[in-house]
Write a protein that holds these residues in place. Sequence first.
Motif, PDB file in Angstrom:
ATOM      1  N   UNK A   1      -0.535   7.407  10.611  1.00  0.00           N
ATOM      2  CA  UNK A   1      -1.419   6.437   9.967  1.00  0.00           C
ATOM      3  C   UNK A   1      -1.020   5.026  10.382  1.00  0.00           C
ATOM      4  N   UNK A   2      -1.765   4.047   9.913  1.00  0.00           N
ATOM      5  CA  UNK A   2      -1.510   2.636  10.195  1.00  0.00           C
ATOM      6  C   UNK A   2      -1.105   1.944   8.901  1.00  0.00           C
ATOM      7  N   UNK A   3      -0.098   1.075   9.000  1.00  0.00           N
ATOM      8  CA  UNK A   3       0.314   0.250   7.867  1.00  0.00           C
ATOM      9  C   UNK A   3       0.042  -1.207   8.238  1.00  0.00           C
ATOM     10  N   UNK A   4      -0.681  -1.900   7.361  1.00  0.00           N
ATOM     11  CA  UNK A   4      -0.882  -3.341   7.542  1.00  0.00           C
ATOM     12  C   UNK A   4      -0.011  -4.052   6.516  1.00  0.00           C
ATOM     13  N   UNK A   5       0.891  -4.881   6.991  1.00  0.00           N
ATOM     14  CA  UNK A   5       1.727  -5.682   6.109  1.00  0.00           C
ATOM     15  C   UNK A   5       1.278  -7.129   6.225  1.00  0.00           C
ATOM     16  N   UNK A   6       1.044  -7.737   5.099  1.00  0.00           N
ATOM     17  CA  UNK A   6       0.645  -9.138   5.058  1.00  0.00           C
ATOM     18  C   UNK A   6       1.721  -9.926   4.335  1.00  0.00           C
ATOM     19  N   UNK A   7       2.163 -10.993   4.965  1.00  0.00           N
ATOM     20  CA  UNK A   7       3.181 -11.867   4.377  1.00  0.00           C
ATOM     21  C   UNK A   7       2.474 -13.149   3.941  1.00  0.00           C
ATOM     22  N   UNK A   8       1.896 -13.114   2.770  1.00  0.00           N
ATOM     23  CA  UNK A   8       1.155 -14.273   2.263  1.00  0.00           C
ATOM     24  C   UNK A   8       2.130 -15.291   1.691  1.00  0.00           C
ATOM     25  N   UNK A   9       1.996 -16.521   2.126  1.00  0.00           N
ATOM     26  CA  UNK A   9       2.872 -17.568   1.606  1.00  0.00           C
ATOM     27  C   UNK A   9       2.579 -17.851   0.137  1.00  0.00           C
ATOM     28  N   UNK A  10       1.343 -17.647  -0.278  1.00  0.00           N
ATOM     29  CA  UNK A  10       0.956 -17.939  -1.656  1.00  0.00           C
ATOM     30  C   UNK A  10       1.234 -16.745  -2.575  1.00  0.00           C
ATOM     31  N   UNK A  11       0.803 -15.534  -2.162  1.00  0.00           N
ATOM     32  CA  UNK A  11       0.872 -14.356  -3.021  1.00  0.00           C
ATOM     33  C   UNK A  11       2.192 -13.593  -2.941  1.00  0.00           C
ATOM     34  N   UNK A  12       2.934 -13.761  -1.882  1.00  0.00           N
ATOM     35  CA  UNK A  12       4.177 -13.017  -1.744  1.00  0.00           C
ATOM     36  C   UNK A  12       4.068 -11.757  -0.918  1.00  0.00           C
ATOM     37  N   UNK A  13       2.877 -11.387  -0.444  1.00  0.00           N
ATOM     38  CA  UNK A  13       2.736 -10.262   0.473  1.00  0.00           C
ATOM     39  C   UNK A  13       2.044  -9.058  -0.114  1.00  0.00           C
ATOM     40  N   UNK A  14       1.634  -8.183   0.787  1.00  0.00           N
ATOM     41  CA  UNK A  14       0.989  -6.935   0.384  1.00  0.00           C
ATOM     42  C   UNK A  14       1.108  -5.939   1.535  1.00  0.00           C
ATOM     43  N   UNK A  15       0.863  -4.667   1.224  1.00  0.00           N
ATOM     44  CA  UNK A  15       0.895  -3.625   2.237  1.00  0.00           C
ATOM     45  C   UNK A  15      -0.262  -2.678   1.992  1.00  0.00           C
ATOM     46  N   UNK A  16      -0.930  -2.273   3.067  1.00  0.00           N
ATOM     47  CA  UNK A  16      -2.057  -1.344   2.969  1.00  0.00           C
ATOM     48  C   UNK A  16      -1.863  -0.241   3.995  1.00  0.00           C
ATOM     49  N   UNK A  17      -2.089   0.997   3.566  1.00  0.00           N
ATOM     50  CA  UNK A  17      -2.014   2.150   4.446  1.00  0.00           C
ATOM     51  C   UNK A  17      -3.427   2.654   4.697  1.00  0.00           C
ATOM     52  N   UNK A  18      -3.733   2.997   5.964  1.00  0.00           N
ATOM     53  CA  UNK A  18      -5.064   3.506   6.301  1.00  0.00           C
ATOM     54  C   UNK A  18      -4.958   4.584   7.373  1.00  0.00           C
ATOM     55  N   UNK A  19      -5.934   5.467   7.405  1.00  0.00           N
ATOM     56  CA  UNK A  19      -5.959   6.511   8.430  1.00  0.00           C
ATOM     57  C   UNK A  19      -6.262   5.870   9.781  1.00  0.00           C
ATOM     58  N   UNK A  20      -5.953   6.585  10.851  1.00  0.00           N
ATOM     59  CA  UNK A  20      -6.292   6.092  12.185  1.00  0.00           C
ATOM     60  C   UNK A  20      -7.806   5.896  12.304  1.00  0.00           C
ATOM     61  N   UNK A  21      -8.567   6.809  11.754  1.00  0.00           N
ATOM     62  CA  UNK A  21     -10.024   6.709  11.804  1.00  0.00           C
ATOM     63  C   UNK A  21     -10.506   5.424  11.124  1.00  0.00           C
ATOM     64  N   UNK A  22     -10.008   5.158   9.923  1.00  0.00           N
ATOM     65  CA  UNK A  22     -10.404   3.939   9.205  1.00  0.00           C
ATOM     66  C   UNK A  22     -10.053   2.690  10.012  1.00  0.00           C
ATOM     67  N   UNK A  23      -8.848   2.679  10.572  1.00  0.00           N
ATOM     68  CA  UNK A  23      -8.397   1.505  11.310  1.00  0.00           C
ATOM     69  C   UNK A  23      -9.206   1.300  12.587  1.00  0.00           C
ATOM     70  N   UNK A  24      -9.388   2.357  13.372  1.00  0.00           N
ATOM     71  CA  UNK A  24     -10.077   2.219  14.650  1.00  0.00           C
ATOM     72  C   UNK A  24     -11.565   1.956  14.505  1.00  0.00           C
ATOM     73  N   UNK A  25     -12.143   2.269  13.356  1.00  0.00           N
ATOM     74  CA  UNK A  25     -13.570   2.025  13.132  1.00  0.00           C
ATOM     75  C   UNK A  25     -13.904   0.537  13.148  1.00  0.00           C
ATOM     76  N   UNK A  26     -12.907  -0.318  12.891  1.00  0.00           N
ATOM     77  CA  UNK A  26     -13.154  -1.748  12.837  1.00  0.00           C
ATOM     78  C   UNK A  26     -13.395  -2.406  14.179  1.00  0.00           C
ATOM     79  N   UNK A  27     -12.758  -1.939  15.232  1.00  0.00           N
ATOM     80  CA  UNK A  27     -12.890  -2.562  16.544  1.00  0.00           C
ATOM     81  C   UNK A  27     -12.249  -3.944  16.560  1.00  0.00           C
ATOM     82  N   UNK A  28     -11.845  -4.419  17.722  1.00  0.00           N
ATOM     83  CA  UNK A  28     -11.271  -5.757  17.841  1.00  0.00           C
ATOM     84  C   UNK A  28      -9.897  -5.747  18.497  1.00  0.00           C
ATOM     85  N   UNK A  29      -9.223  -6.893  18.468  1.00  0.00           N
ATOM     86  CA  UNK A  29      -7.929  -7.052  19.127  1.00  0.00           C
ATOM     87  C   UNK A  29      -6.857  -6.131  18.566  1.00  0.00           C
ATOM     88  N   UNK A  30      -6.813  -5.977  17.254  1.00  0.00           N
ATOM     89  CA  UNK A  30      -5.799  -5.100  16.650  1.00  0.00           C
ATOM     90  C   UNK A  30      -5.992  -3.654  17.093  1.00  0.00           C
TER      91      UNK A  30
END
Length: 80
Positions: free
Chosen positions: A33-62
Amino acid sequence: MTVMKRQFYKNHKPNGDEYMFHLARDTESGEVFVIRQADYTVDGGSEKTMTLYEFLAGGGNRQNALLQLIGSLVPEAAPH
């Protein structure tokens, strides 16, 4: 559960936020699977887990960065 992960994309925002994307595998179940980690300066961060299918459906640089990583895992065959 043990998760092995490898970073394949990092994005810096002008406000100082960072987003890091990892290809991950649960060593017990074998799930990939794919893990997206966000280091928000305001919120303190977050992490999201998604399937390969969910992630690749978006298209783009990532998504292109992940496809390049996957392609690098397959050795090139010698010409016949």
